[in-house]
Design a protein around this motif. Structure first.
Motif, PDB file in Angstrom:
ATOM      1  N   MET A 467      -4.305  -4.214   2.134  1.00 51.37           N
ATOM      2  CA  MET A 467      -3.607  -5.321   1.473  1.00 51.37           C
ATOM      3  C   MET A 467      -4.553  -6.113   0.578  1.00 51.37           C
ATOM      4  O   MET A 467      -4.179  -6.544  -0.515  1.00 51.37           O
ATOM      5  N   ASN A 468      -5.774  -6.305   1.026  1.00 50.20           N
ATOM      6  CA  ASN A 468      -6.737  -7.047   0.215  1.00 50.20           C
ATOM      7  C   ASN A 468      -7.216  -6.246  -0.989  1.00 50.20           C
ATOM      8  O   ASN A 468      -7.532  -6.803  -2.036  1.00 50.20           O
ATOM      9  N   MET A 469      -7.266  -4.927  -0.857  1.00 51.21           N
ATOM     10  CA  MET A 469      -7.668  -4.065  -1.964  1.00 51.21           C
ATOM     11  C   MET A 469      -6.608  -4.008  -3.050  1.00 51.21           C
ATOM     12  O   MET A 469      -6.901  -4.129  -4.232  1.00 51.21           O
ATOM     13  N   LEU A 470      -5.364  -3.769  -2.631  1.00 50.45           N
ATOM     14  CA  LEU A 470      -4.313  -3.384  -3.568  1.00 50.45           C
ATOM     15  C   LEU A 470      -3.284  -4.470  -3.829  1.00 50.45           C
ATOM     16  O   LEU A 470      -2.624  -4.457  -4.874  1.00 50.45           O
ATOM     17  N   GLY A 471      -3.114  -5.389  -2.883  1.00 46.58           N
ATOM     18  CA  GLY A 471      -2.189  -6.483  -3.094  1.00 46.58           C
ATOM     19  C   GLY A 471      -0.786  -6.008  -3.411  1.00 46.58           C
ATOM     20  O   GLY A 471      -0.232  -5.107  -2.782  1.00 46.58           O
ATOM     21  N   ILE A 472      -0.191  -6.611  -4.446  1.00 42.84           N
ATOM     22  CA  ILE A 472       1.170  -6.273  -4.874  1.00 42.84           C
ATOM     23  C   ILE A 472       1.041  -5.353  -6.082  1.00 42.84           C
ATOM     24  O   ILE A 472       1.058  -5.781  -7.234  1.00 42.84           O
ATOM     25  N   ALA A 473       0.907  -4.071  -5.816  1.00 40.70           N
ATOM     26  CA  ALA A 473       0.596  -3.113  -6.884  1.00 40.70           C
ATOM     27  C   ALA A 473       1.811  -2.760  -7.727  1.00 40.70           C
ATOM     28  O   ALA A 473       1.663  -2.288  -8.854  1.00 40.70           O
ATOM     29  N   PHE A 495       2.164  -3.804  -1.007  1.00 37.19           N
ATOM     30  CA  PHE A 495       1.558  -3.474   0.272  1.00 37.19           C
ATOM     31  C   PHE A 495       1.457  -4.685   1.199  1.00 37.19           C
ATOM     32  O   PHE A 495       1.330  -4.532   2.409  1.00 37.19           O
ATOM     33  N   THR A 496       1.537  -5.887   0.616  1.00 34.99           N
ATOM     34  CA  THR A 496       1.425  -7.080   1.455  1.00 34.99           C
ATOM     35  C   THR A 496       2.699  -7.360   2.235  1.00 34.99           C
ATOM     36  O   THR A 496       2.727  -8.300   3.034  1.00 34.99           O
ATOM     37  N   LYS A 497       3.737  -6.557   2.059  1.00 34.01           N
ATOM     38  CA  LYS A 497       4.931  -6.749   2.891  1.00 34.01           C
ATOM     39  C   LYS A 497       4.629  -6.479   4.361  1.00 34.01           C
ATOM     40  O   LYS A 497       5.393  -6.880   5.241  1.00 34.01           O
ATOM     41  N   ILE A 498       3.501  -5.827   4.634  1.00 28.55           N
ATOM     42  CA  ILE A 498       3.083  -5.616   6.029  1.00 28.55           C
ATOM     43  C   ILE A 498       2.923  -6.961   6.740  1.00 28.55           C
ATOM     44  O   ILE A 498       3.174  -7.083   7.944  1.00 28.55           O
ATOM     45  N   LEU A 499       2.506  -7.996   5.997  1.00 25.13           N
ATOM     46  CA  LEU A 499       2.365  -9.324   6.603  1.00 25.13           C
ATOM     47  C   LEU A 499       3.667  -9.788   7.242  1.00 25.13           C
ATOM     48  O   LEU A 499       3.665 -10.409   8.311  1.00 25.13           O
ATOM     49  N   SER A 500       4.785  -9.464   6.613  1.00 22.92           N
ATOM     50  CA  SER A 500       6.088  -9.917   7.096  1.00 22.92           C
ATOM     51  C   SER A 500       6.490  -9.245   8.399  1.00 22.92           C
ATOM     52  O   SER A 500       7.451  -9.668   9.041  1.00 22.92           O
ATOM     53  N   GLU A 501       5.744  -8.204   8.798  1.00 20.76           N
ATOM     54  CA  GLU A 501       6.053  -7.487  10.035  1.00 20.76           C
ATOM     55  C   GLU A 501       5.210  -7.976  11.215  1.00 20.76           C
ATOM     56  O   GLU A 501       5.176  -7.324  12.251  1.00 20.76           O
ATOM     57  N   VAL A 502       4.524  -9.109  11.051  1.00 28.06           N
ATOM     58  CA  VAL A 502       3.628  -9.582  12.102  1.00 28.06           C
ATOM     59  C   VAL A 502       4.385  -9.865  13.400  1.00 28.06           C
ATOM     60  O   VAL A 502       3.840  -9.711  14.500  1.00 28.06           O
ATOM     61  N   LEU A 626       6.212  -0.566  12.982  1.00 25.37           N
ATOM     62  CA  LEU A 626       5.600   0.762  12.926  1.00 25.37           C
ATOM     63  C   LEU A 626       6.054   1.535  11.687  1.00 25.37           C
ATOM     64  O   LEU A 626       5.245   2.192  11.014  1.00 25.37           O
ATOM     65  N   THR A 627       7.343   1.451  11.366  1.00 21.45           N
ATOM     66  CA  THR A 627       7.864   2.163  10.195  1.00 21.45           C
ATOM     67  C   THR A 627       7.241   1.633   8.911  1.00 21.45           C
ATOM     68  O   THR A 627       6.804   2.394   8.043  1.00 21.45           O
ATOM     69  N   THR A 628       7.185   0.304   8.793  1.00 29.07           N
ATOM     70  CA  THR A 628       6.677  -0.309   7.565  1.00 29.07           C
ATOM     71  C   THR A 628       5.193  -0.037   7.367  1.00 29.07           C
ATOM     72  O   THR A 628       4.755   0.349   6.281  1.00 29.07           O
ATOM     73  N   ILE A 629       4.413  -0.222   8.409  1.00 29.53           N
ATOM     74  CA  ILE A 629       2.963  -0.062   8.245  1.00 29.53           C
ATOM     75  C   ILE A 629       2.625   1.396   7.954  1.00 29.53           C
ATOM     76  O   ILE A 629       1.744   1.689   7.131  1.00 29.53           O
ATOM     77  N   ASN A 630       3.333   2.336   8.590  1.00 29.80           N
ATOM     78  CA  ASN A 630       3.076   3.738   8.294  1.00 29.80           C
ATOM     79  C   ASN A 630       3.423   4.065   6.846  1.00 29.80           C
ATOM     80  O   ASN A 630       2.640   4.686   6.124  1.00 29.80           O
ATOM     81  N   LYS A 631       4.593   3.645   6.412  1.00 32.04           N
ATOM     82  CA  LYS A 631       5.033   3.964   5.054  1.00 32.04           C
ATOM     83  C   LYS A 631       4.113   3.339   4.011  1.00 32.04           C
ATOM     84  O   LYS A 631       3.707   3.997   3.043  1.00 32.04           O
ATOM     85  N   GLU A 632       3.757   2.064   4.193  1.00 31.90           N
ATOM     86  CA  GLU A 632       2.965   1.376   3.171  1.00 31.90           C
ATOM     87  C   GLU A 632       1.551   1.926   3.078  1.00 31.90           C
ATOM     88  O   GLU A 632       1.004   2.077   1.978  1.00 31.90           O
ATOM     89  N   ILE A 633       0.936   2.222   4.200  1.00 35.82           N
ATOM     90  CA  ILE A 633      -0.431   2.746   4.146  1.00 35.82           C
ATOM     91  C   ILE A 633      -0.431   4.159   3.568  1.00 35.82           C
ATOM     92  O   ILE A 633      -1.335   4.533   2.792  1.00 35.82           O
ATOM     93  N   VAL A 634       0.576   4.957   3.915  1.00 29.94           N
ATOM     94  CA  VAL A 634       0.673   6.297   3.337  1.00 29.94           C
ATOM     95  C   VAL A 634       0.846   6.201   1.819  1.00 29.94           C
ATOM     96  O   VAL A 634       0.195   6.930   1.056  1.00 29.94           O
ATOM     97  N   CYS A 635       1.718   5.301   1.359  1.00 26.02           N
ATOM     98  CA  CYS A 635       1.908   5.131  -0.087  1.00 26.02           C
ATOM     99  C   CYS A 635       0.634   4.640  -0.766  1.00 26.02           C
ATOM    100  O   CYS A 635       0.326   5.055  -1.890  1.00 26.02           O
ATOM    101  N   ALA A 636      -0.093   3.763  -0.106  1.00 28.56           N
ATOM    102  CA  ALA A 636      -1.346   3.262  -0.677  1.00 28.56           C
ATOM    103  C   ALA A 636      -2.330   4.403  -0.903  1.00 28.56           C
ATOM    104  O   ALA A 636      -2.969   4.494  -1.966  1.00 28.56           O
ATOM    105  N   LYS A 637      -2.448   5.295   0.085  1.00 31.20           N
ATOM    106  CA  LYS A 637      -3.362   6.423  -0.073  1.00 31.20           C
ATOM    107  C   LYS A 637      -2.878   7.347  -1.189  1.00 31.20           C
ATOM    108  O   LYS A 637      -3.664   7.821  -2.017  1.00 31.20           O
TER     109      LYS A 637
END
Length: 875
Positions: A467-473, A495-502, A626-637
């Protein structure tokens, strides 16, 4: 690039950018589109961000260059020929050093020794740093066993690193009369940094196959045309007496597991992912584990219609939970192997994954009609390491992650690697490896329920980095920040939508840490350890019935004699142990094993029901996280690996953000865990720090370094630090528990800092660019706000987002960490975002004023304001 194609019209681009808001959560307002994008005309070329490339077909090219023995009379010219004709690493115009590998002296090859002498003298004449390494005696024979070949390869590769070879070093392998030994050049060169430049001096009398090298035993096979290697090949130039020849061959077509049959399966979620333009199928099965494994079995049956030999690799915990055996039961092949081994970062090393039984099973399967297929069942360490074994043996490989980090981080990288470990001490992380793609990533969602709190925090730690690297890409600003990432638009996201899943993360931690969950999991593992102990004690062939499955014969054998709970199971081959037991005793032991397996299965059902019986809002929030963090990190890579940098040597090296100090503290932590066990000091559960947790802590330290440099101040610094602090309500990113363990072991702050920095000095990013003095290293830092990286004037550094950092800066933040200055939690107090010291939050964090999900919304709102301020405006 002349191979890129651009198929989007201006109006289509504008429409796409305007519709980026569709990717944002409903509670977050979209950003305005970039005016510069809207003003593009047909005559203007868009940035790489919006360009989808038409990738060329991959080829492997190797040059054979004539270099006669007579040339050794002029050593400087001889060496200069090697230096001139071997391709330099990209961005380099010279090799930093030469590492010479030759046969053991007992080989008594006069010609090889003359060549070695000429290279040593020539390097000296050219003032080129040189170091000589030799294969051990036993590896230099055609009678060497697979284990002897394996050890010979890794002994030399490790020696290269210990003698300070870097990414810009040249490996010169001196062959001798037995040209079968030329194969060692390929494997030794493949491993350091996942590939350094190799010049092979061969005594072959014909060219032979220059794009495939196989060791004499046939076990280790580096076939450059295997599509899973994506065209990556380590022997760059071969020298010898034959006329000069250029060899170029096409890589085979990529044909992973076909998942089309499951496209309409409501229980399966497919996550889109590409690497090097190749689509890697990634499936999550949301049904029961039984249904999921049956689904996987059908997919593999279609891929291998004549059958296959599954080799399931898993660590101690997954073995105890029964995941490895469950996998084999459902795959139901005639021959198979359960390869169980030690777990953890300290054992991410070659001696833990090399076994004569493993290599025998691979070789037997290769000679038969049912090819070997390695399945990595477990966490990222297991996937990385057994994936490297697959790469070395040229075997199909499938990843079945049991942790989110394995799924979204380890799977989504072609890098498979061991660490450099000496005397149980991690000297350098992930530095011996290769690039190799799995045929499929298949996640059984129920298996994620058994992760630990440390696993969950590790997943989030890596996410705070991302999230810190890519922010709202997927915004106009993000498109500008990453304008030079080819085809990024296909996977760019907020990618920062992961924050909303806290909130879901907090609920997951509650579930994991509940006394009931802990007790049930502990009881399952206890049964699993009993099964492993009995398994070890059983020899000979015996019948074991399996509930709802046909009976199969099992034979049992040890893999690691020093570890009683580790064993391999082979369904068709029994290997006798030194202890003899009667048939009746074997029968009784097998009955005991079967009874325990059935008991474990029932206990696992009860464990899973405790999750399904949670209130629907709690359960749904966990699944959403779990769904959000997996999807967002996979998309980031995928944003970087799909087209721009599949080998992670340039722009994609950005994913090493916060890994320099992160790897250092991780190695230190594993070192003191070993020290504590040896000293009889108890290791508290809350002192366990996995890789991703160390990265999460290092994100805070990197932010502090940027602040000290004046590059990340005010609002930008606050937002950067808020990401790990938001997820720190359970203390997973606090250093305090580690400090207490240090105090129990008599380790003071100065020793902690020095031991971490010793690892940093061997960091695997060294060698990408030159540092101005020995007291500096390279790292990556955020500037201005999350999603914007600090740049370097050095083009070799800039293309990797690297900047020079002083060791004193690193020592300073490590000292602050030891003092507890980063042990904080994000909270809202009087309308202000506040970082509260962990020791002031009260028992169960009762002293915190605001629910974590509301803190997340506050952070997101401020982040969007920071992005809006950067939107380009028309004059």
């Amino acid at each position: 690039s002349n191979i890129r194609t651009y198929n989007l019209k201006v109006l289509e681009i504008s429409s796409f950018v305007n519709n980026m808001a569709l990717f944002l959560p409903p509670n977050v307002k979209p950003l305005p589109s970039a005016q510069s994008v809207l003003n593009w005309s047909d005559d203007e070329t868009p940035t790489d961000f919006f360009v989808t490339p038409n990738l060329e077909h991959r080829n492997v090219a190797v040059d054979y260059v004539q270099l006669n023995d007579s040339g050794r009379k002029d050593p400087a010219s001889y060496v200069q020929t090697l230096l001139d004709h071997t391709p330099k690493p990209k961005g380099r115009n010279a090799f930093t050093s030469v590492h010479l590998v030759g046969p053991a002296l007992t080989v008594q090859s006069n010609e090889a020794e003359k060549t070695i002498d000429a290279v040593l003298k020539g390097c000296n004449d050219l003032s080129k740093q040189v170091c000589l390494h030799r294969l051990n005696e036993v590896a230099c024979t055609n009678e060497a066993t697979p284990m002897e070949e394996y050890n010979g390869i890794f002994e030399v590769a490790s020696s290269l690193l210990l003698e300070k070879a870097d990414r810009a070093s040249l490996l010169v392998f001196v062959g001798w009369e037995d040209i079968n030994m030329d194969s060692y050049a390929a494997f030794i060169g493949m491993l350091p940094f996942r590939g350094i430049q190799v010049a092979l001096i061969s005594r072959r009398s014909s060219y032979g196959n220059l794009v495939q090298f196989t060791t004499p035993s046939g076990t280790f096979d580096l076939d450059g045309l295997t599509s899973a290697r994506m065209g990556k090949f380590t022997v760059h130039c071969v020298f010898g007496e034959l006329p000069t020849l250029a060899v170029k061959e096409s890589v085979r077509k990529w044909e992973p597991v076909d998942t089309q049959s499951e496209e309409d399966n409501a229980e399966i979620t497919k996550i889109p992912f590409k690497i090097g333009g190749l689509e890697l199928p990634m499936l999550t099965h949301n049904g029961t584990s039984e249904d999921a494994l049956d689904c996987l079995a059908e997919l593999l049956k279609y891929k291998y219609p004549k059958g296959y030999t599954p080799i399931v690799s898993c660590g101690e915990t997954c073995d105890a939970l029964g995941y490895g055996q469950d996998m084999l039961n459902h795959l139901a092949q005639d021959d198979d192997l359960l390869f169980a081994h030690k777990s953890g970062e300290t054992y991410k090393r070659y001696d833990n994954y090399g076994s004569k039984e493993l290599f025998k099973k691979i070789n037997d399967a290769k000679r038969g009609t049912c090819p070997p297929v390695i399945l990595a069942v477990g966490g990222g360490v297991n996937g990385n390491c057994i994936g490297l074994i697959a790469a070395m043996t040229n075997v199909d490989f499938i990843e079945v992650p049991t942790t989110p980090m394995h799924y979204n981080d380890a799977v989504t990288s072609a890098k498979k690697a061991f660490s450099l470990v000496v005397d149980d001490r991690i000297m350098s992380k992930n530095i011996l490896g290769a690039f190799y793609l799995p045929q499929l990533a298949f996640c059984v969602n129920e298996w994620l329920l058994t992760i630990s709190s440390a696993n969950a925090h590790a997943t989030v730690g890596e996410a705070t980095k991302t999230m810190n690297m890519l922010g709202i890409a997927n915004s106009s600003v993000g498109a500008t920040d990453f304008h030079n990432i080819l085809g990024a638009v296909e996977f760019a996201s907020d990618f920062t939508k992961i924050l909303s899943e806290v909130g879901g993360f907090d609920e997951l931690i509650k579930f994991i840490q509940s006394p009931s969950t802990i007790r049930k999991k502990k009881n399952i593992i206890t049964i699993g350890k009993k099964i492993a102990a009995l398994r070890n004690a059983t020899s000979g062939e015996s019948q074991i019935s399996k509930k709802s499955k046909p009976q199969k014969k099992f034979g049992f054998s040890n893999i690691f004699g020093s570890l009683p709970s580790m064993a391999s199971i082979s369904s068709s081959t029994s290997i006798s142990s030194s202890d003899s037991s009667s048939d009746s005793e074997d029968d009784q032991q097998n009955e005991d094993i079967q009874s325990l397996m059935e008991e474990r299965s029932e206990m696992m059902k009860i464990f899973r029901s405790s999750f399904y019986n949670l209130p629907s809002d709690r359960k749904d929030s966990i699944l959403s996280f779990l769904t959000t963090i997996n999807k967002e990190i996979v998309c980031a890579k995928a944003m970087f690996l799909a087209y721009s940098d599949p080998f992670e040597k340039y722009r994609a090296l950005l994913f090493e953000y916060a890994h320099t100090l992160g790897h250092g503290v991780e190695a230190f932590a594993n070192d003191i865990y070993l020290q504590a066990r040896q000293s009889g000091v108890e290791i508290p559960t809350d002192a366990i720090r996995l890789h991703g947790q160390c990265v999460g802590m290092a994100v805070l330290w990197a932010g502090e370094m940027s602040k000290n440099l004046g590059k990340l101040v005010g609002e930008g610094y606050t937002l950067h630090q808020s990401f790990p602090f938001l997820f720190n309500r359970s203390g997973g990113f606090s250093f305090g528990p580690l400090r207490e363990l240090c105090e129990d072991l008599g380790i003071e702050k100065e020793e902690f800092c020095e031991r971490v920095l010793q690892v940093v000095r061997r960091d695997n990013k060294r060698g990408y660019c030159n540092c101005s003095d020995p007291e500096k290293s390279v790292d990556q830092l955020v500037t201005c706000r999350p999603g914007k990286m600090l740049s370097s004037p050095d083009p070799n550094a800039e293309v990797r987002y690297l900047v020079e950092v002083d060791e004193s800066w690193q020592r300073d933040v490590l000292s602050k960490a030891f003092n507890g200055e980063f042990d904080r939690v994000a909270d809202i107090r009087n309308g202000n975002l506040t970082f509260v010291p962990s020791n002031l939050t009260g028992k169960g964090r009762s002293g915190l004023k605001t629910p974590s999900k509301d803190v997340a919304l506050h952070i997101r709102s401020r982040l969007l304001s920071a992005y809006s301020a950067d939107v380009p405006r028309q004059n």
